[in-house]
Design a protein around this motif. Structure first.
Motif, mmCIF file in Angstrom:
data_model
loop_
_atom_site.group_PDB
_atom_site.id
_atom_site.type_symbol
_atom_site.label_atom_id
_atom_site.label_comp_id
_atom_site.label_asym_id
_atom_site.label_seq_id
_atom_site.Cartn_x
_atom_site.Cartn_y
_atom_site.Cartn_z
ATOM 1 N N ALA A 1 0.847 -1.210 0.000
ATOM 2 C CA ALA A 1 0.000 0.000 0.000
ATOM 3 C C ALA A 1 0.874 1.248 0.000
ATOM 4 N N GLU A 2 1.966 1.229 0.760
ATOM 5 C CA GLU A 2 2.904 2.360 0.757
ATOM 6 C C GLU A 2 3.577 2.519 -0.610
ATOM 7 N N VAL A 3 3.890 1.397 -1.257
ATOM 8 C CA VAL A 3 4.455 1.449 -2.613
ATOM 9 C C VAL A 3 3.459 2.142 -3.543
ATOM 10 N N TYR A 4 2.194 1.765 -3.448
ATOM 11 C CA TYR A 4 1.166 2.364 -4.303
ATOM 12 C C TYR A 4 1.038 3.868 -4.042
ATOM 13 N N LEU A 5 1.024 4.251 -2.780
ATOM 14 C CA LEU A 5 0.965 5.671 -2.432
ATOM 15 C C LEU A 5 2.148 6.418 -3.037
ATOM 16 N N ASP A 6 3.318 5.827 -2.950
ATOM 17 C CA ASP A 6 4.516 6.456 -3.504
ATOM 18 C C ASP A 6 4.382 6.626 -5.023
ATOM 19 N N LEU A 7 3.850 5.625 -5.700
ATOM 20 C CA LEU A 7 3.648 5.721 -7.155
ATOM 21 C C LEU A 7 2.648 6.820 -7.498
ATOM 22 N N CYS B 1 -1.164 -4.190 -5.665
ATOM 23 C CA CYS B 1 -1.641 -2.926 -5.087
ATOM 24 C C CYS B 1 -3.139 -2.992 -4.798
ATOM 25 N N THR B 2 -3.901 -3.549 -5.709
ATOM 26 C CA THR B 2 -5.348 -3.672 -5.501
ATOM 27 C C THR B 2 -5.623 -4.533 -4.268
ATOM 28 N N THR B 3 -4.969 -5.674 -4.195
ATOM 29 C CA THR B 3 -5.155 -6.581 -3.055
ATOM 30 C C THR B 3 -4.755 -5.903 -1.753
ATOM 31 N N ALA B 4 -3.622 -5.263 -1.756
ATOM 32 C CA ALA B 4 -3.103 -4.634 -0.538
ATOM 33 C C ALA B 4 -3.999 -3.512 -0.050
ATOM 34 N N VAL B 5 -4.382 -2.640 -0.955
ATOM 35 C CA VAL B 5 -5.165 -1.463 -0.556
ATOM 36 C C VAL B 5 -6.547 -1.862 -0.050
ATOM 37 N N LEU B 6 -7.076 -2.963 -0.534
ATOM 38 C CA LEU B 6 -8.396 -3.413 -0.086
ATOM 39 C C LEU B 6 -8.341 -4.233 1.206
ATOM 40 N N SER B 7 -7.144 -4.548 1.666
ATOM 41 C CA SER B 7 -7.027 -5.338 2.898
ATOM 42 C C SER B 7 -7.216 -4.442 4.117
ATOM 43 N N ALA C 1 -3.054 -4.327 9.581
ATOM 44 C CA ALA C 1 -2.587 -3.186 10.382
ATOM 45 C C ALA C 1 -1.779 -2.246 9.506
ATOM 46 N N GLY C 2 -2.041 -0.976 9.622
ATOM 47 C CA GLY C 2 -1.304 0.032 8.862
ATOM 48 C C GLY C 2 -1.971 0.391 7.543
ATOM 49 N N VAL C 3 -2.669 -0.536 6.925
ATOM 50 C CA VAL C 3 -3.253 -0.270 5.603
ATOM 51 C C VAL C 3 -4.352 0.788 5.652
ATOM 52 N N PRO C 4 -5.293 0.746 6.606
ATOM 53 C CA PRO C 4 -6.323 1.803 6.614
ATOM 54 C C PRO C 4 -5.739 3.217 6.663
ATOM 55 N N ARG C 5 -4.657 3.412 7.419
ATOM 56 C CA ARG C 5 -4.031 4.747 7.478
ATOM 57 C C ARG C 5 -3.416 5.118 6.126
ATOM 58 N N VAL C 6 -2.795 4.146 5.465
ATOM 59 C CA VAL C 6 -2.222 4.413 4.139
ATOM 60 C C VAL C 6 -3.348 4.693 3.152
ATOM 61 N N ARG C 7 -4.427 3.936 3.252
ATOM 62 C CA ARG C 7 -5.578 4.143 2.376
ATOM 63 C C ARG C 7 -6.123 5.564 2.549
ATOM 64 N N ASP C 8 -6.166 6.046 3.778
ATOM 65 C CA ASP C 8 -6.607 7.427 4.026
ATOM 66 C C ASP C 8 -5.666 8.427 3.355
ATOM 67 N N ARG C 9 -4.364 8.160 3.417
ATOM 68 C CA ARG C 9 -3.387 9.058 2.786
ATOM 69 C C ARG C 9 -3.502 8.994 1.262
ATOM 70 N N ILE C 10 -3.797 7.816 0.720
ATOM 71 C CA ILE C 10 -4.034 7.696 -0.722
ATOM 72 C C ILE C 10 -5.247 8.534 -1.097
ATOM 73 N N TYR D 1 -12.558 6.053 -8.054
ATOM 74 C CA TYR D 1 -12.525 4.801 -7.294
ATOM 75 C C TYR D 1 -13.340 3.709 -7.975
ATOM 76 N N GLY D 2 -14.460 4.077 -8.553
ATOM 77 C CA GLY D 2 -15.264 3.098 -9.292
ATOM 78 C C GLY D 2 -14.508 2.553 -10.495
ATOM 79 N N ALA D 3 -13.799 3.424 -11.176
ATOM 80 C CA ALA D 3 -13.000 3.002 -12.326
ATOM 81 C C ALA D 3 -11.903 2.039 -11.891
ATOM 82 N N LEU D 4 -11.291 2.317 -10.756
ATOM 83 C CA LEU D 4 -10.235 1.428 -10.264
ATOM 84 C C LEU D 4 -10.785 0.051 -9.889
ATOM 85 N N VAL D 5 -12.004 0.020 -9.354
ATOM 86 C CA VAL D 5 -12.620 -1.272 -9.033
ATOM 87 C C VAL D 5 -12.820 -2.076 -10.315
#
Length: 197
Positions: free
Chosen positions: A73-79, A118-124, A127-136, A165-169
């Motif tokens: 998720a952090e990798v995705y945010l960085d991208l 990235c899709t799998t990670a961000v949807l998990s 621990a830590g992912v919800p905060r990264v998702r908020d930053r994304i 977000y719908g497009a990404l889904v």
């Protein structure tokens, strides 16, 4: 006194500031994670393997990333943060927003293993992912608002975020490719803004 104690780097929305050495280690592990994602499958990636590639102890990697999904998720945010901003006031609002959403949608378009991870990670909910998702989400919001201009209507910003977000889904589920969703978003952005190219 160490020079590391003098300069602190606080990435936007991060839980706590990191000193220069910590930031360098964080970036090194993040880069190793991206490189491994490009070479292996999501299933084969582990934080331990990424730590080894980054030449840091596994315990050090776990200091920054509580799980594989947190790291990805952090990798995705960085991208996402590397995608360009579109704020040229000489360009139309429609074109700026279309370009912004297209560049965000195409961040992982040509790297199928990275996209799946990235899709799998961000949807998990690791621990830590919800905060990264908020930053994304904050990064997406900032880019859409910036492309719209200084008087961006919050309802339009929200509609564009939902479109993105719908497009990404759709892309993440394999219904459409990332290139197809980028093309369709351009059309939808025109409808939302009530403008045509």
């Amino acid at each position: 006194m160490s020079s590391d104690a003098v300069v602190t780097i606080t990435p936007e929305g991060a839980d706590s500031p990191r000193n220069r050495r910590q930031e360098e280690t964080f970036r090194k592990v993040l880069q190793a994670g991206l490189e491994m994602l490009r070479e292996t499958s999501y299933a084969d990636l582990t934080v331990r393997a990424v730590a080894a590639r980054a030449k840091v102890a596994p315990a050090t990697a776990y200091t920054y990333f509580s799980s594989k999904n947190h790291l990805i998720a952090e990798v995705y945010l960085d991208l996402i943060r590397q995608a360009p901003f579109f704020t040229d006031v000489n360009d139309t609002r429609l074109n700026r927003v279309q370009q912004a959403l297209r560049s965000l949608a195409l961040v992982i378009a040509d790297e199928p293993e990275v996209a799946v991870a990235c899709t799998t990670a961000v949807l998990s909910n690791d621990a830590g992912v919800p905060r990264v998702r908020d930053r994304i989400g904050a990064e997406i919001h900032k880019r859409i608002k910036s492309a719209l201009g200084p008087d961006a209507d919050p309802q339009i910003v929200s509609a564009l975020e939902m479109t993105y977000y719908g497009a990404l889904v759709h892309a993440g589920s394999g219904t459409l490719t990332y290139h197809q969703v980028a093309d369709r978003m351009a059309y939808v952005v025109g409808l939302i803004l009530g403008e045509e190219n």
